[in-house]
Motif scaffolding. Structure first.
Motif, PDB file in Angstrom:
ATOM      1  N   PRO A  85       7.742  21.320  -2.803  1.00 43.19           N
ATOM      2  CA  PRO A  85       6.387  21.288  -2.245  1.00 43.19           C
ATOM      3  C   PRO A  85       5.317  21.700  -3.247  1.00 43.19           C
ATOM      4  N   ASN A  86       5.658  22.628  -4.156  1.00 40.73           N
ATOM      5  CA  ASN A  86       4.671  23.089  -5.131  1.00 40.73           C
ATOM      6  C   ASN A  86       4.257  21.969  -6.085  1.00 40.73           C
ATOM      7  N   ILE A  87       5.223  21.150  -6.498  1.00 37.87           N
ATOM      8  CA  ILE A  87       4.912  20.043  -7.398  1.00 37.87           C
ATOM      9  C   ILE A  87       4.061  19.005  -6.664  1.00 37.87           C
ATOM     10  N   ILE A  88       4.420  18.732  -5.417  1.00 38.45           N
ATOM     11  CA  ILE A  88       3.643  17.787  -4.604  1.00 38.45           C
ATOM     12  C   ILE A  88       2.222  18.310  -4.411  1.00 38.45           C
ATOM     13  N   GLN A  89       2.102  19.613  -4.145  1.00 41.97           N
ATOM     14  CA  GLN A  89       0.786  20.215  -3.930  1.00 41.97           C
ATOM     15  C   GLN A  89      -0.078  20.078  -5.173  1.00 41.97           C
ATOM     16  N   GLU A  90       0.520  20.297  -6.335  1.00 46.53           N
ATOM     17  CA  GLU A  90      -0.227  20.182  -7.591  1.00 46.53           C
ATOM     18  C   GLU A  90      -0.675  18.735  -7.820  1.00 46.53           C
ATOM     19  N   PHE A  91       0.199  17.778  -7.481  1.00 44.59           N
ATOM     20  CA  PHE A  91      -0.154  16.359  -7.606  1.00 44.59           C
ATOM     21  C   PHE A  91      -1.320  16.014  -6.690  1.00 44.59           C
ATOM     22  N   VAL A  92      -1.244  16.432  -5.444  1.00 45.28           N
ATOM     23  CA  VAL A  92      -2.309  16.135  -4.485  1.00 45.28           C
ATOM     24  C   VAL A  92      -3.621  16.769  -4.935  1.00 45.28           C
ATOM     25  N   TYR A  93      -3.543  17.996  -5.470  1.00 45.55           N
ATOM     26  CA  TYR A  93      -4.744  18.685  -5.949  1.00 45.55           C
ATOM     27  C   TYR A  93      -5.395  17.904  -7.088  1.00 45.55           C
ATOM     28  N   ASN A  94      -4.584  17.418  -8.017  1.00 48.40           N
ATOM     29  CA  ASN A  94      -5.116  16.642  -9.135  1.00 48.40           C
ATOM     30  C   ASN A  94      -5.687  15.304  -8.673  1.00 48.40           C
TER      31      ASN A  94
ATOM     32  N   SER B  16       0.830  -1.214   0.000  1.00 44.05           N
ATOM     33  CA  SER B  16       0.000   0.000   0.000  1.00 44.05           C
ATOM     34  C   SER B  16       0.861   1.259   0.000  1.00 44.05           C
ATOM     35  N   TYR B  17       1.899   1.283   0.814  1.00 44.09           N
ATOM     36  CA  TYR B  17       2.801   2.433   0.843  1.00 44.09           C
ATOM     37  C   TYR B  17       3.487   2.611  -0.516  1.00 44.09           C
ATOM     38  N   GLY B  18       3.848   1.502  -1.121  1.00 45.23           N
ATOM     39  CA  GLY B  18       4.484   1.577  -2.427  1.00 45.23           C
ATOM     40  C   GLY B  18       3.568   2.162  -3.490  1.00 45.23           C
ATOM     41  N   LEU B  19       2.288   1.805  -3.433  1.00 48.44           N
ATOM     42  CA  LEU B  19       1.320   2.330  -4.409  1.00 48.44           C
ATOM     43  C   LEU B  19       1.205   3.848  -4.322  1.00 48.44           C
ATOM     44  N   ASP B  20       1.270   4.391  -3.101  1.00 52.34           N
ATOM     45  CA  ASP B  20       1.178   5.847  -2.931  1.00 52.34           C
ATOM     46  C   ASP B  20       2.307   6.544  -3.686  1.00 52.34           C
ATOM     47  N   VAL B  21       3.520   6.032  -3.556  1.00 52.41           N
ATOM     48  CA  VAL B  21       4.671   6.632  -4.223  1.00 52.41           C
ATOM     49  C   VAL B  21       4.586   6.421  -5.734  1.00 52.41           C
ATOM     50  N   LYS B  22       4.120   5.252  -6.150  1.00 50.69           N
ATOM     51  CA  LYS B  22       4.008   4.966  -7.579  1.00 50.69           C
ATOM     52  C   LYS B  22       3.007   5.907  -8.257  1.00 50.69           C
ATOM     53  N   LYS B  23       1.971   6.315  -7.539  1.00 50.94           N
ATOM     54  CA  LYS B  23       1.007   7.275  -8.101  1.00 50.94           C
ATOM     55  C   LYS B  23       1.694   8.607  -8.400  1.00 50.94           C
ATOM     56  N   LEU B  24       2.574   9.025  -7.507  1.00 49.96           N
ATOM     57  CA  LEU B  24       3.311  10.264  -7.730  1.00 49.96           C
ATOM     58  C   LEU B  24       4.268  10.102  -8.912  1.00 49.96           C
TER      59      LEU B  24
ATOM     60  N   ARG C 140      -5.076   9.144   3.121  1.00 50.23           N
ATOM     61  CA  ARG C 140      -4.202   7.976   3.040  1.00 50.23           C
ATOM     62  C   ARG C 140      -3.036   8.232   2.097  1.00 50.23           C
ATOM     63  N   LEU C 141      -3.303   8.864   0.951  1.00 47.98           N
ATOM     64  CA  LEU C 141      -2.260   9.176  -0.025  1.00 47.98           C
ATOM     65  C   LEU C 141      -1.229  10.140   0.555  1.00 47.98           C
ATOM     66  N   ILE C 142      -1.703  11.199   1.196  1.00 53.74           N
ATOM     67  CA  ILE C 142      -0.798  12.190   1.787  1.00 53.74           C
ATOM     68  C   ILE C 142       0.048  11.557   2.884  1.00 53.74           C
ATOM     69  N   SER C 143      -0.583  10.729   3.701  1.00 53.41           N
ATOM     70  CA  SER C 143       0.140  10.042   4.769  1.00 53.41           C
ATOM     71  C   SER C 143       1.233   9.136   4.203  1.00 53.41           C
ATOM     72  N   GLY C 144       0.904   8.418   3.132  1.00 54.21           N
ATOM     73  CA  GLY C 144       1.876   7.516   2.515  1.00 54.21           C
ATOM     74  C   GLY C 144       3.063   8.265   1.935  1.00 54.21           C
ATOM     75  N   LEU C 145       2.796   9.388   1.256  1.00 53.25           N
ATOM     76  CA  LEU C 145       3.880  10.186   0.687  1.00 53.25           C
ATOM     77  C   LEU C 145       4.717  10.845   1.777  1.00 53.25           C
TER      78      LEU C 145
END
Length: 298
Positions: free
Chosen positions: A53-62, A27-35, A74-79
């Protein structure tokens, strides 16, 4: 540092250093693979050490456009865990998710079954088949011992201490605990082992596994989900249930019958008592009765 290298090292850290289960590591691996997939799709060529942080923020927003609040959290916690690892290993000096807020989510109370629901589900099993005897033994074990589905599928013959009235359970992080097992469940497991399992062509590597499929191999989690779903349909049970529902019901029924939280925590193998405390919120009527019975100002 390449993403693939960082991810491989991170997953090894989770498995060896933190002792997480295979499912948790996945599950943790899937979070990183999504990014990683997002960066590839957007043709953003930046390493895990340099990502901002800006790139991460844009990813989370999408990602948030397609995820509910709980999945976003869950995604934010994993990243955050992944970048904490990079900081821990001195690859980075900061975590780019430090200022990204996690969505507020309510505490999700688990579904439970009544004692009648459980009796009806088990009563609907067709005992004229070999699989029926196995399924009865499995569901009785899930409910009477409060096991996770992975703990059930990995249960070994060498874990059964029936003379002492216990089974040994291997839980999350390979942590072991002894759980009492009642006489009726011992009876059903024994019937299955002696009358059904003994006639299977057991495959190499599965000789010590208790519950097997018809090909003599360990049952999958998905198969147990399917068995329970089919039984629910058979009795017209309009509840969304899973193997974990039996575990929740085990804990809730113990609490309703005045078992203390510390004992329930030990039986379930919860590392923290706060995880067990969720069951306190399930039955307000029971809590009222406890206060009325035991409080000096009743």
């Amino acid at each position: 540092m390449k993403w693939e290298t960082a991810l491989k090292d991170y997953l090894l850290f989770l498995r060896i250093e933190r002792g997480l289960s295979t499912n948790s590591v996945h599950s943790y691996g899937l979070d990183v693979k999504k990014l990683i997939t997002y960066l590839e799709d957007k043709v953003i060529n930046i390493s895990p050490i340099k990502i901002t942080p800006n790139i991460i923020q844009e990813f989370v927003y999408n990602a948030a456009k397609h995820l509910n609040a709980r999945s976003q959290a869950r995604l934010i916690s994993g990243l955050r865990s992944f970048f904490d690892y990079l900081v821990f290993e001195d690859y980075r000096t900061d975590n780019p998710l430090e200022l990204i807020e996690t969505p507020k989510i309510g505490r999700k109370l688990p579904d439970t079954l009544s004692e009648k629901d459980i009796d009806d589900l088990i009563g609907a099993i067709d005992l004229s088949t070999n699989e029926g005897e196995r399924n009865r033994a499995m569901l009785e074990t899930l409910y009477s011992c409060g096991l996770r589905v992975s703990e059930l599928t990995h249960l070994k013959l060498s874990d059964l201490y029936f003379d002492e009235g216990f089974i040994q359970v291997t839980g999350k992080g390979d942590k072991q605990r002894f759980v009492p097992i009642v006489a009726s469940t011992i009876k059903y497991i024994t019937i299955y082992i002696e009358q059904v399992r003994s006639h299977l062509n057991i495959q190499t590597g599965h000789e010590d596994t208790v519950f097997l499929n018809r090909r003599g191999r360990q049952l999958t989690r998905a198969m147990i989900f399917t068995i329970i779903k089919q039984l629910a349909i058979k009795i017209n049970l309009n509840k969304n249930i899973s193997p974990h529902t039996f575990r929740h019901s085990f804990a809730t029924h113990l609490l309703q019958n005045n078992a203390d939280l510390r004992s329930i925590q030990l039986l379930l193998g919860h590392e923290s008592i706060t995880t067990t405390e969720i069951y306190v919120h399930l039955d307000k009527k029971h809590l009222t009765e406890v206060v009325e019975k035991f409080h000096p100002r009743k």
